[in-house]
Design a protein around this motif. Sequence first.
Motif, short mmCIF file in Angstrom:
data_model
loop_
_atom_site.label_atom_id
_atom_site.label_comp_id
_atom_site.label_asym_id
_atom_site.label_seq_id
_atom_site.Cartn_x
_atom_site.Cartn_y
_atom_site.Cartn_z
N ASN A 1 0.87 -1.31 -0.07
CA ASN A 1 0.02 0.08 0.08
C ASN A 1 1.06 1.14 0.07
OD1 ASN A 1 -2.65 1.68 0.24
ND2 ASN A 1 -1.67 2.08 2.43
N HIS A 2 2.01 1.25 0.68
CA HIS A 2 2.64 2.46 1.06
C HIS A 2 4.04 2.41 0.99
CE1 HIS A 2 3.05 6.03 4.11
NE2 HIS A 2 3.58 6.37 3.00
N LEU A 3 4.91 3.08 0.59
CA LEU A 3 6.34 3.07 0.54
C LEU A 3 6.89 4.46 1.13
CD1 LEU A 3 9.20 1.92 -0.18
CD2 LEU A 3 9.16 3.42 -2.27
N VAL A 4 7.60 4.24 2.29
CA VAL A 4 8.16 5.62 2.75
C VAL A 4 9.58 5.34 2.68
CG1 VAL A 4 8.27 6.86 4.97
CG2 VAL A 4 6.22 5.49 4.56
N SER A 5 10.23 6.15 1.93
CA SER A 5 11.44 6.04 1.68
C SER A 5 12.39 7.38 2.23
CB SER A 5 11.77 6.02 0.12
OG SER A 5 13.29 5.74 0.01
N ALA A 6 13.52 7.03 2.90
CA ALA A 6 14.44 8.32 3.26
C ALA A 6 14.98 8.79 1.88
CB ALA A 6 15.58 7.58 3.82
N SER A 7 15.22 10.24 2.06
CA SER A 7 15.78 11.07 1.00
C SER A 7 16.82 11.88 1.84
CB SER A 7 14.56 11.82 0.12
OG SER A 7 15.43 12.49 -0.86
N ALA A 8 17.07 13.07 1.18
CA ALA A 8 18.10 13.94 1.85
C ALA A 8 17.83 15.45 1.63
CB ALA A 8 19.54 13.45 1.72
N ILE A 9 18.02 16.48 2.59
CA ILE A 9 18.02 17.64 2.24
C ILE A 9 19.03 18.07 1.36
CG2 ILE A 9 16.64 18.30 4.65
CD1 ILE A 9 19.30 19.30 5.47
N ALA B 1 4.92 4.67 -7.73
CA ALA B 1 3.39 5.09 -8.07
C ALA B 1 2.85 4.12 -9.19
CB ALA B 1 3.27 6.41 -8.28
N ASN B 2 3.68 3.60 -10.12
CA ASN B 2 3.11 3.02 -11.32
C ASN B 2 2.62 1.63 -10.67
OD1 ASN B 2 4.52 4.88 -13.00
ND2 ASN B 2 6.34 3.84 -13.05
N LEU B 3 2.93 1.06 -9.66
CA LEU B 3 2.61 -0.15 -9.06
C LEU B 3 1.28 0.13 -7.92
CD1 LEU B 3 5.93 -1.91 -8.23
CD2 LEU B 3 4.62 -2.01 -10.09
N ASN B 4 0.79 1.50 -8.13
CA ASN B 4 -0.43 1.79 -7.36
C ASN B 4 0.02 1.94 -5.97
OD1 ASN B 4 -2.42 2.13 -9.48
ND2 ASN B 4 -2.47 0.27 -9.61
N ILE B 5 1.07 2.20 -5.61
CA ILE B 5 1.95 2.27 -4.29
C ILE B 5 1.81 3.67 -3.72
CG2 ILE B 5 3.76 1.48 -2.80
CD1 ILE B 5 4.24 -0.71 -4.37
N LYS B 6 1.38 4.27 -2.73
CA LYS B 6 1.38 5.33 -2.28
C LYS B 6 3.08 5.92 -1.63
CE LYS B 6 -3.29 5.51 -1.00
NZ LYS B 6 -3.79 4.31 -1.20
N VAL B 7 3.34 6.85 -2.27
CA VAL B 7 5.00 7.38 -1.64
C VAL B 7 5.05 8.41 -0.81
CG1 VAL B 7 6.98 8.09 -2.88
CG2 VAL B 7 5.53 6.22 -3.99
N SER B 8 5.75 8.10 0.23
CA SER B 8 6.38 9.33 1.03
C SER B 8 7.92 9.45 1.01
CB SER B 8 5.78 9.14 2.50
OG SER B 8 4.44 8.78 2.65
N LYS B 9 8.52 10.54 0.95
CA LYS B 9 9.80 10.82 0.93
C LYS B 9 9.98 11.71 2.30
CE LYS B 9 9.07 12.10 -3.27
NZ LYS B 9 9.28 12.33 -4.73
N VAL B 10 11.11 11.15 2.96
CA VAL B 10 11.57 12.02 4.18
C VAL B 10 12.93 12.47 3.91
CG1 VAL B 10 12.00 11.81 6.53
CG2 VAL B 10 10.08 10.54 5.62
N ARG B 11 13.12 13.80 3.48
CA ARG B 11 14.47 14.47 3.45
C ARG B 11 15.11 14.64 4.78
NH1 ARG B 11 12.39 18.59 -1.40
NH2 ARG B 11 12.41 17.01 -3.25
N ILE B 12 16.15 13.82 4.76
CA ILE B 12 16.76 13.94 6.32
C ILE B 12 17.86 14.91 6.25
CG2 ILE B 12 17.84 12.51 7.71
CD1 ILE B 12 16.36 10.13 6.62
N GLY B 13 18.10 15.62 7.69
CA GLY B 13 19.10 16.46 7.52
C GLY B 13 20.11 15.67 8.38
N ILE B 14 21.03 16.47 9.22
CA ILE B 14 22.08 15.96 10.05
C ILE B 14 21.41 14.92 11.03
CG2 ILE B 14 24.16 16.52 11.46
CD1 ILE B 14 24.55 18.76 9.72
N VAL B 15 21.72 13.83 11.06
CA VAL B 15 21.23 12.99 12.25
C VAL B 15 21.98 13.02 13.36
CG1 VAL B 15 20.17 10.52 13.03
CG2 VAL B 15 19.88 11.70 10.68
N LEU B 16 21.43 13.19 14.66
CA LEU B 16 22.35 13.32 16.05
C LEU B 16 21.65 12.31 16.63
CD1 LEU B 16 22.43 17.25 16.59
CD2 LEU B 16 23.92 15.84 15.35
N ALA B 17 22.60 11.37 17.16
CA ALA B 17 22.47 10.22 17.95
C ALA B 17 23.90 9.83 18.84
CB ALA B 17 22.07 9.08 17.14
#
Length: 199
Positions: A62-70, A108-124
């Motif tokens: 149903n849904h793909l949530v993918s990492a991306s970057a700023i 989206a061609n496979l009727n999958i809803k898409v979300s992209k999370v543009r990630i900044g500098i990750v602090l951990a």
Amino acid sequence: WNPKGQEIDVNCFNNVDVIINLAGVSIAKRWTSSYKKKILDSRIESLRCLYNAIDHNNIEINHLVSASAIGVYPSSITHFYDESNKDKEEGFLSNVVGQWEDEVDTFANLNIKVSKVRIGIVLAKNGGALTELVKPVKLFLGSPLGTGKQWQSWIHIEDLASLFLYTVEKEQYGIFNGVAPNAIKQKELVKAIAKALRR
């Protein structure tokens, strides 16, 4: 799975409705020409491996949530950029993000809803960019990079994980910026690290 060889055990999709894709080698290493290729290939090949497996086996996701970057946004000391911005930065990282997001959009061609999370500098505490930023400060060698006036869009790893879960649980689609509400100047970030480490 083996994205480079386009191999994956399709049983991994059993009872799966949402995929969260975080695949891609770290950009926090020396950018030799061979490593630049790894940065791009690790992102594109993993997505193509998922896409081909889903497509060829008629798997319903149903849904793909993918990492991306700023890194897609232009660098500026005076301008604020958000997901509605259409201007693109020129350079290696922007090129990677552009190809990465184009590959995500194919789902989206496979009727999958898409979300992209543009990630900044990750602090951990035990990984991400913070461990690299801390090293010179611990050795009393910490100093701003360049002028120190450049903005650093950062996020704590727990907040980033919560953002990924939010997009899944609330069925949010589109582009999201995985950064804290307020960026910090590079000089102030180094000062904050030094203060925390008493250096």
